[in-house]
Design a protein around this motif. Sequence first.
Motif, PDB file in Angstrom:
ATOM      1  N   PRO A  26      13.065  38.638  57.631  1.00 42.58           N
ATOM      2  CA  PRO A  26      13.399  37.470  56.842  1.00 42.58           C
ATOM      3  C   PRO A  26      13.847  36.347  57.597  1.00 42.58           C
ATOM      4  O   PRO A  26      13.450  35.092  56.969  1.00 42.58           O
ATOM      5  CB  PRO A  26      14.761  38.203  56.233  1.00 42.58           C
ATOM      6  N   THR A  27      14.450  36.279  58.656  1.00 41.66           N
ATOM      7  CA  THR A  27      14.778  35.076  59.486  1.00 41.66           C
ATOM      8  C   THR A  27      13.454  34.493  59.970  1.00 41.66           C
ATOM      9  O   THR A  27      13.264  33.300  60.003  1.00 41.66           O
ATOM     10  CB  THR A  27      15.875  35.212  60.564  1.00 41.66           C
ATOM     11  N   SER A  59      11.696  32.833  56.955  1.00 43.79           N
ATOM     12  CA  SER A  59      12.444  31.635  56.513  1.00 43.79           C
ATOM     13  C   SER A  59      12.315  30.351  57.487  1.00 43.79           C
ATOM     14  O   SER A  59      11.914  29.018  56.882  1.00 43.79           O
ATOM     15  CB  SER A  59      13.957  32.115  56.419  1.00 43.79           C
ATOM     16  N   LYS A 110       8.688  29.017  57.360  1.00 41.50           N
ATOM     17  CA  LYS A 110       8.527  28.301  56.294  1.00 41.50           C
ATOM     18  C   LYS A 110       8.960  26.910  56.151  1.00 41.50           C
ATOM     19  O   LYS A 110       8.424  25.737  55.772  1.00 41.50           O
ATOM     20  CB  LYS A 110       8.730  28.988  55.048  1.00 41.50           C
ATOM     21  N   ASP A 111      10.101  26.757  56.945  1.00 43.24           N
ATOM     22  CA  ASP A 111      10.883  25.385  56.967  1.00 43.24           C
ATOM     23  C   ASP A 111      10.012  24.698  57.795  1.00 43.24           C
ATOM     24  O   ASP A 111       9.621  23.480  57.384  1.00 43.24           O
ATOM     25  CB  ASP A 111      12.430  25.658  57.516  1.00 43.24           C
ATOM     26  N   CYS A 146      17.671  26.517  56.610  1.00 44.24           N
ATOM     27  CA  CYS A 146      17.186  27.745  55.829  1.00 44.24           C
ATOM     28  C   CYS A 146      17.957  28.814  55.992  1.00 44.24           C
ATOM     29  O   CYS A 146      18.806  28.788  57.140  1.00 44.24           O
ATOM     30  CB  CYS A 146      15.763  27.820  56.329  1.00 44.24           C
ATOM     31  N   ILE A 197      19.370  32.359  57.514  1.00 42.07           N
ATOM     32  CA  ILE A 197      18.942  32.934  58.665  1.00 42.07           C
ATOM     33  C   ILE A 197      20.027  34.095  58.735  1.00 42.07           C
ATOM     34  O   ILE A 197      21.243  33.916  58.176  1.00 42.07           O
ATOM     35  CB  ILE A 197      18.860  32.462  59.811  1.00 42.07           C
TER      36      ILE A 197
END
Length: 487
Positions: free
Chosen positions: A450-451, A454, A457-458, A476, A478
């Motif tokens: 997930p981190t 994330s 995508k940032d 975002c 984390i």
Amino acid sequence: METINDIVAVINGILWGDGFKASMLPGLDGVDIATGPILIYMLVFCGLWFTFKLGGVQIRHFGHMFKVMKGSTTSSQDGISSFQALCTSLSARVGTGNLAGVAIAISVGGAGAIFWMWMIALIGMATGFAESVLGQLYKVRDENGEYRGGPAYYIKQGLNKTWLAVAFSLCLFLGYGFIFSAVQANTITDALQNAYAIPTLYSGIAIIVVAGLIVMGGLRGIARFAEMAVPFMGVGYILVALFVTFMNIDLVPQMLGHIFSSAFGLEAAGGGALGAAIKAGIQRGLYSNEAGSGSVPHAAASADPYPRHPVSQGYVQMLGVFFDTIILCTCTAFIILLAGMENAAEGQGGIGLTQDALSVHLGASGTDFISAAICLFAFTSVVANYAYGESNLHLFKLDSKAGRLVYTFGYLGMILWGSVAALPTVWAMADMALGLMSVINISAIIMMTPTIVSISKDYFAKQKSGEKIEYRDGDCPIQGKTEDNIW
């Protein structure tokens, strides 16, 4: 010692071999468990997982990977430059595996193994991207104010699993801090003794003197050495391979056709050869580029990134996987296959095959060149291994002058011992340490998907919108938290 050897053999059998065999330990009866090489399966799964989760970043952003290197030569008082971080990671990655490992892959799996080596490097680029992003995101400052990081840090800060971070660090100290440097030194001293009859003790002393002078300069000294040595040895080897290729340009189409047809079992050897080609190519490719083992994030974490975003180091170290396996390993493959040495490979040691192949092209000077290349490739690994071990001293609050001094003496002592020792048992322990490191690191980065997604995508969103690419805490979500005042 015999019991220790048996235990190491069992662990390596599970990680790298055909699984646990009860007969490997005395006094045990029962059915052998043929699990296959678990670690190979984990590494392949990890590469495919992040290729999928990151939308094929290594293909979609292939050109951007090179663009990130613009402006990468600038360092600061906090960290080394991105280019130095790339060279440091390459100095550890680029070693005897690029010369001997490719020859072993061809001897076991034929020319088709090279295609599968390319494929595993392609998906391994996604793994290298993921672990390097985490290394940069969760970095810390040591007592000198310089950046340090790696799997132990993102496991502790991101997953809050201190025990697992300590377990990784202990495996890394055992492997990169001590054992790997001993076996690389053994490779150098053996090569010099065989080629020029130099006693192993004398060359071992020379290695520790030169290595000691470099590592006493700390990470910056190692980075400066890598910045000079890696481009020199990499470009030199590529130029020799290009010269050999142009000398035999009429054979290149036939060679490429042979690689692809062998890779899919389309030649007379048939199905058995297909399985051997796939296994050999994947295994040697993974050994060479180290994607997933958790070593490269240490170099990634040490950098002052450009752009100032953790994902930029993902691109830099992804380039390292590409250069190590798809460029340098291909150079060795072309040298061997264009010499017509594929059939001569059977039963030969890996480095001997590479030496013989280059001798076909260049005469006696080919053997001298490979001997020199082995020594330089292995020595850069010796020096970079020190940096990886030193990066974990901060975790144990040992990043003081006294702590570094004890670590340095232990590291140099292992080099001297490795220079004169017979090392089959130590090689097995090195495989075990690397295997356990990889299992822990792969498990951690998959849990931290997930981190990785994330923060990637940032970066992608900022790049697409044209705004300044920079990361700040809170940009975002984390897992866990980064160290204060880093971002």
